[in-house]
Design a protein around this motif. Structure first.
Motif, PDB file in Angstrom:
ATOM      1  N   ALA A  26      -0.702 -10.447 -18.751  1.00 36.67           N
ATOM      2  CA  ALA A  26      -1.517  -9.297 -18.383  1.00 36.67           C
ATOM      3  C   ALA A  26      -2.311  -9.583 -17.115  1.00 36.67           C
ATOM      4  O   ALA A  26      -2.537 -10.740 -16.739  1.00 36.67           O
ATOM      5  CB  ALA A  26      -2.459  -8.940 -19.528  1.00 36.67           C
ATOM      6  N   VAL A  27      -2.730  -8.522 -16.441  1.00 35.85           N
ATOM      7  CA  VAL A  27      -3.569  -8.635 -15.249  1.00 35.85           C
ATOM      8  C   VAL A  27      -4.696  -7.618 -15.366  1.00 35.85           C
ATOM      9  O   VAL A  27      -4.580  -6.610 -16.068  1.00 35.85           O
ATOM     10  CB  VAL A  27      -2.767  -8.374 -13.954  1.00 35.85           C
ATOM     11  N   ARG A  28      -5.776  -7.890 -14.671  1.00 38.44           N
ATOM     12  CA  ARG A  28      -6.876  -6.928 -14.558  1.00 38.44           C
ATOM     13  C   ARG A  28      -6.937  -6.477 -13.110  1.00 38.44           C
ATOM     14  O   ARG A  28      -6.971  -7.312 -12.196  1.00 38.44           O
ATOM     15  CB  ARG A  28      -8.204  -7.531 -14.998  1.00 38.44           C
ATOM     16  N   VAL A  29      -6.931  -5.169 -12.892  1.00 41.28           N
ATOM     17  CA  VAL A  29      -6.865  -4.636 -11.538  1.00 41.28           C
ATOM     18  C   VAL A  29      -7.982  -3.626 -11.307  1.00 41.28           C
ATOM     19  O   VAL A  29      -8.489  -2.996 -12.249  1.00 41.28           O
ATOM     20  CB  VAL A  29      -5.498  -3.952 -11.262  1.00 41.28           C
ATOM     21  N   LEU A  36      -4.567 -12.748 -15.893  1.00 31.34           N
ATOM     22  CA  LEU A  36      -5.222 -13.123 -17.141  1.00 31.34           C
ATOM     23  C   LEU A  36      -4.335 -14.097 -17.906  1.00 31.34           C
ATOM     24  O   LEU A  36      -3.109 -14.026 -17.833  1.00 31.34           O
ATOM     25  CB  LEU A  36      -5.487 -11.885 -18.002  1.00 31.34           C
ATOM     26  N   ASP A  37      -4.963 -14.984 -18.636  1.00 31.45           N
ATOM     27  CA  ASP A  37      -4.215 -15.946 -19.446  1.00 31.45           C
ATOM     28  C   ASP A  37      -3.922 -15.323 -20.808  1.00 31.45           C
ATOM     29  O   ASP A  37      -4.291 -15.844 -21.862  1.00 31.45           O
ATOM     30  CB  ASP A  37      -5.025 -17.234 -19.596  1.00 31.45           C
ATOM     31  N   GLU A  38      -3.280 -14.160 -20.765  1.00 31.11           N
ATOM     32  CA  GLU A  38      -2.964 -13.406 -21.977  1.00 31.11           C
ATOM     33  C   GLU A  38      -1.512 -12.939 -21.908  1.00 31.11           C
ATOM     34  O   GLU A  38      -1.152 -12.171 -21.024  1.00 31.11           O
ATOM     35  CB  GLU A  38      -3.883 -12.188 -22.110  1.00 31.11           C
ATOM     36  N   GLU A  39      -0.701 -13.406 -22.819  1.00 34.90           N
ATOM     37  CA  GLU A  39       0.688 -12.985 -22.868  1.00 34.90           C
ATOM     38  C   GLU A  39       0.818 -11.679 -23.653  1.00 34.90           C
ATOM     39  O   GLU A  39      -0.047 -11.333 -24.458  1.00 34.90           O
ATOM     40  CB  GLU A  39       1.548 -14.073 -23.505  1.00 34.90           C
ATOM     41  N   PHE A  40       1.902 -10.952 -23.385  1.00 35.31           N
ATOM     42  CA  PHE A  40       2.164  -9.715 -24.117  1.00 35.31           C
ATOM     43  C   PHE A  40       3.657  -9.611 -24.383  1.00 35.31           C
ATOM     44  O   PHE A  40       4.464 -10.294 -23.758  1.00 35.31           O
ATOM     45  CB  PHE A  40       1.662  -8.485 -23.342  1.00 35.31           C
ATOM     46  N   VAL A  68     -11.107   2.519 -10.143  1.00 31.48           N
ATOM     47  CA  VAL A  68     -10.940   2.377 -11.586  1.00 31.48           C
ATOM     48  C   VAL A  68     -10.511   0.949 -11.887  1.00 31.48           C
ATOM     49  O   VAL A  68      -9.747   0.346 -11.129  1.00 31.48           O
ATOM     50  CB  VAL A  68      -9.872   3.367 -12.111  1.00 31.48           C
ATOM     51  N   GLU A  69     -11.031   0.408 -12.982  1.00 30.61           N
ATOM     52  CA  GLU A  69     -10.639  -0.933 -13.416  1.00 30.61           C
ATOM     53  C   GLU A  69      -9.827  -0.810 -14.698  1.00 30.61           C
ATOM     54  O   GLU A  69     -10.192  -0.079 -15.617  1.00 30.61           O
ATOM     55  CB  GLU A  69     -11.860  -1.814 -13.637  1.00 30.61           C
ATOM     56  N   ARG A  70      -8.702  -1.545 -14.741  1.00 28.68           N
ATOM     57  CA  ARG A  70      -7.828  -1.483 -15.905  1.00 28.68           C
ATOM     58  C   ARG A  70      -7.255  -2.863 -16.221  1.00 28.68           C
ATOM     59  O   ARG A  70      -7.039  -3.676 -15.322  1.00 28.68           O
ATOM     60  CB  ARG A  70      -6.642  -0.541 -15.640  1.00 28.68           C
ATOM     61  N   ARG A  71      -7.005  -3.084 -17.494  1.00 27.97           N
ATOM     62  CA  ARG A  71      -6.194  -4.224 -17.923  1.00 27.97           C
ATOM     63  C   ARG A  71      -4.779  -3.702 -18.106  1.00 27.97           C
ATOM     64  O   ARG A  71      -4.543  -2.765 -18.875  1.00 27.97           O
ATOM     65  CB  ARG A  71      -6.704  -4.810 -19.232  1.00 27.97           C
ATOM     66  N   ALA A 103       4.911 -11.768 -10.370  1.00 33.89           N
ATOM     67  CA  ALA A 103       4.756 -12.965 -11.201  1.00 33.89           C
ATOM     68  C   ALA A 103       4.314 -12.589 -12.612  1.00 33.89           C
ATOM     69  O   ALA A 103       4.795 -13.165 -13.596  1.00 33.89           O
ATOM     70  CB  ALA A 103       3.748 -13.912 -10.557  1.00 33.89           C
ATOM     71  N   ALA A 104       3.412 -11.617 -12.718  1.00 30.91           N
ATOM     72  CA  ALA A 104       2.954 -11.183 -14.037  1.00 30.91           C
ATOM     73  C   ALA A 104       4.080 -10.533 -14.825  1.00 30.91           C
ATOM     74  O   ALA A 104       4.194 -10.721 -16.044  1.00 30.91           O
ATOM     75  CB  ALA A 104       1.783 -10.212 -13.879  1.00 30.91           C
TER      76      ALA A 104
END
Length: 330
Positions: free
Chosen positions: A160-163, A215-219, A174-177, A153-154
């Motif tokens: 963007a997603v945070r995982v 995340l509610d962030e488009e790229f 590890v955490e990443r955007r 879906a992303a």
């Protein structure tokens, strides 16, 4: 999220029409099971189709049901026989279901089949009857990928997603955007090509993702980015880095055949290019290896059908393993 019930019903009416067109007479119960609705809903939908001018009629009795008047069907022009067959061959039900697209693929195939002329429809059905594509390799299970639909879906929405994920070479999480550009299915394993900062996108195995938060962030994907080309280039670089050395071996004909089932193509090619020995059909070859540990495991599977001549440390590894096995079974 608001649901458009009119669109949902229109889609259901079309599916009902296509089911009757593809399969002929069907009972209300059969239609209800296919459409996952009640029999009463089927009655209402049939009445709606008839009111809109579709020549659908019902026959009572044990062998009755609903059917379309002979000759009523839609047509799809412009497809050759080969194109129609290829479209049905391309439908991978397993991967589509994992992506959350199983019902969508089924509906698309149903619509395509209904729209094909009779001759093309028969040929397309033969493809589905005679070919089945199973992506995962032998001796391994497909990835467990609970977060695959969210990643897909992303990718589709360009969000963007945070995982939080586990790296294969380190125990810590590890955490990443991530900005996911695309998804790749390779030998039953799902990967996402994503940008996480730095110059170039990287590849992440989706089964290693333990937590995911949209995340509610488009790229924006960089202009000219080609997912297939990027994956091919990465695979070639990985292959170049994979082989860390070489081993000299003697291998029997039976070992060669076994090797073809278990080894990488580069290893098989090296054995085929080796020097035949007499008698017995054995041959000498110099094969690429990833590491002594990896080569030990791969060559032990061949048992007495292979002998390592060099390097000395790999030869001693197999000799020690053979002595231990002889002691265990002696």
């Amino acid at each position: 999220m608001r649901l458009d019930f009119r669109a949902m019903r229109a889609d259901r009416l079309l599916s009902l029409l296509l089911l009757l067109q593809n399969r002929g007479r069907m009972t209300a119960a059969e239609l209800a099971a296919e459409l996952e609705v009640s029999v009463r809903t089927v009655y209402r939908d049939v009445e709606a189709l008839a009111a809109s001018g579709v020549p659908v009629y019902g026959e009572p009795g044990h062998d009755g049901g609903y059917a379309l008047l002979d000759g009523y069907r839609t047509r799809l022009t412009g497809l050759t026989a080969g194109e129609a067959e290829a479209l049905f061959l391309a439908g991978l039900p397993g991967p589509a279901a994992e992506l959350g697209l199983g019902p969508v693929l089924t509906a698309a195939e149903l619509k395509l089949e209904a729209a094909l002329p009779e001759g093309l429809r028969r040929r397309a059905r033969r493809v589905r009857e005679r070919f089945h594509l199973d992506a995962p390799g032998w001796y391994r299970n497909a990835d467990d990928v609970p977060h695959l639909p969210a990643v897909a879906a992303a990718v589709w929405q360009r969000r963007a997603v945070r995982v939080r994920y586990r790296r294969w070479y380190a125990p810590e999480l590890v955490e990443r955007r991530l900005e996911p550009y695309g998804i790749v299915l390779k030998a039953g394993q799902w990967y996402v090509v994503a940008h996480a900062g730095g110059d170039a996108p990287r590849v992440y195995r989706i089964s290693q993702i333990l937590e995911l938060r949209p995340l509610d962030e488009e790229f924006e994907v960089p202009p000219g980015f080609d997912l297939a080309a990027h994956w091919q280039e990465r695979a070639e670089r990985l292959q170049e880095r994979l082989w860390q050395g070489r081993a000299e071996i003697r291998i029997s004909p039976a070992g060669v055949e076994r090797l073809r089932e278990t080894a990488a193509p580069a290893v098989v090619e090296a054995v085929d290019a080796g020097t035949p020995e007499h008698p017995g059909g054995w041959r000498r070859a110099s094969i690429p290896i990833e590491s002594a540990t990896h080569a030990e495991g791969q060559l032990l599977m061949l048992g007495p059908q292979v002998e390592v001549l060099a390097p000395p440390d790999l030869r001693e590894r197999l000799a020690a393993a053979s002595r231990a096995m002889a002691a265990l079974y002696g």
